[in-house]
Write an enzyme that holds these catalytic residues in place. Sequence first.
Site, PDB file in Angstrom:
ATOM      1  CE  LYS A 119      -3.824  -2.345   2.360  1.00 47.75           C
ATOM      2  NZ  LYS A 119      -4.570  -2.578   3.596  1.00 47.75           N
ATOM      3  CD  GLN A 162      -3.458  -4.383   6.599  1.00 50.25           C
ATOM      4  OE1 GLN A 162      -3.686  -3.277   6.110  1.00 50.25           O
ATOM      5  NE2 GLN A 162      -3.774  -5.489   5.982  1.00 50.25           N
ATOM      6  CG  ASP A 176      -9.334   0.019   5.513  1.00 51.39           C
ATOM      7  OD1 ASP A 176      -9.026  -0.424   4.402  1.00 51.39           O
ATOM      8  OD2 ASP A 176      -8.635  -0.125   6.535  1.00 51.39           O
TER       9      ASP A 176
HETATM   10  N1  GUN Z   1      -6.777  -6.803   6.344  1.00 48.68           N
HETATM   11  C1  GUN Z   1      -7.119  -7.476   5.220  1.00 48.68           C
HETATM   12  N2  GUN Z   1      -7.657  -6.635   4.306  1.00 48.68           N
HETATM   13  C2  GUN Z   1      -7.657  -5.413   4.871  1.00 48.68           C
HETATM   14  C3  GUN Z   1      -8.096  -4.132   4.425  1.00 48.68           C
HETATM   15  O1  GUN Z   1      -8.613  -3.948   3.305  1.00 48.68           O
HETATM   16  N3  GUN Z   1      -7.925  -3.108   5.300  1.00 48.68           N
HETATM   17  C4  GUN Z   1      -7.374  -3.281   6.531  1.00 48.68           C
HETATM   18  N4  GUN Z   1      -7.259  -2.211   7.325  1.00 48.68           N
HETATM   19  N5  GUN Z   1      -6.969  -4.455   6.982  1.00 48.68           N
HETATM   20  C5  GUN Z   1      -7.111  -5.519   6.145  1.00 48.68           C
END
Ligand code: GUN
Length: 294
Positions: free
Chosen positions: A52, A96, A119
């Site tokens: 990311k 995350q 998110d």
């Molecule tokens: N863990 C797995 N996918 C995601 C996501 O799209 N966002 C976040 N914050 N954690 C994740």
Amino acid sequence: MNLLDGKLVSAKIKEDIKRDAAAFTAQTGRKPHLVAILVGNDGGSETYVASKMRNCELVGFESTNIRYDVDITQEQLIKKIEEINHDPTIDGLIVQLPLPKHIDPDSITEAIDYRKDVDGFHPVNLGRMQRNLPCFIPATPYGILLMLDHYRIETAGKKAVVVGRSNIVGSPMSILLARNSNPGNCTVTITHSRTEHIKEEILAADIVVAAIGRKNFITAEMVKEGAVVIDVGINRENSTETKSGFKLYGDVDFEEVSKKASWITPVPGGVGLMTIVGLLKNTLEAARGTIYSK
Ligand code: GUN
């Protein structure tokens, strides 16, 4: 079989985002800014957050990765989130998941200002999504919609079966496919670990979204001839064959299912890359203040 090529589509959309980010920066004198908080040392999470951050840089965003040891308290984490909520130089914030057991993910999600919740997990964004109002859409379902849109896959009136009911993918995906929009207007069935006759349910689908986190769960005998198959699975297994030391497997047995599907996403090179695009698009919108004015 036609490939829903995440590499190609994500590269194309990222070019558009890069151009829009440059215009934003020229106008405002600053870059869109995403902060990602990572707690602990989960291997998968480290890889995703690094990706990311790298992609933010690629499209001309500023990115900050804040890391905490696994023993940070919930109160300390929420204090940091509140600080970021009030920082006008930060547009988007993600924490995350998964988090360590002593931290309640719902409390963390709700601590984030919904206007920075790129998110799309905050109840305000989820509620607005369900009502078809402007909002941040969770990155993976958003990426899947962008993919369906790119290939002009007809969804209206189709039977979609979502396998998995997670907050991150299955649940929002089922809402989005059922909405009165394009892509959307599907007749949606959401299936999960307690579903009876799951094979028959999936077999009836024109569109299958597999998001259960089990390697090769969807086999050819479960898929209708000509179905569109979207594989959200990213199942990591140790491997001596790859430089990274692990290999990725989807939730779909690609080799066999691809012989029946009309369209299918590969793993890797499919939905995973589109998830990043969803997050980048949300971050750009957060910076511009087009969904929630600043
Ligand atoms: N863990 C797995 N996918 C995601 C996501 O799209 N966002 C976040 N914050 N954690 C994740």
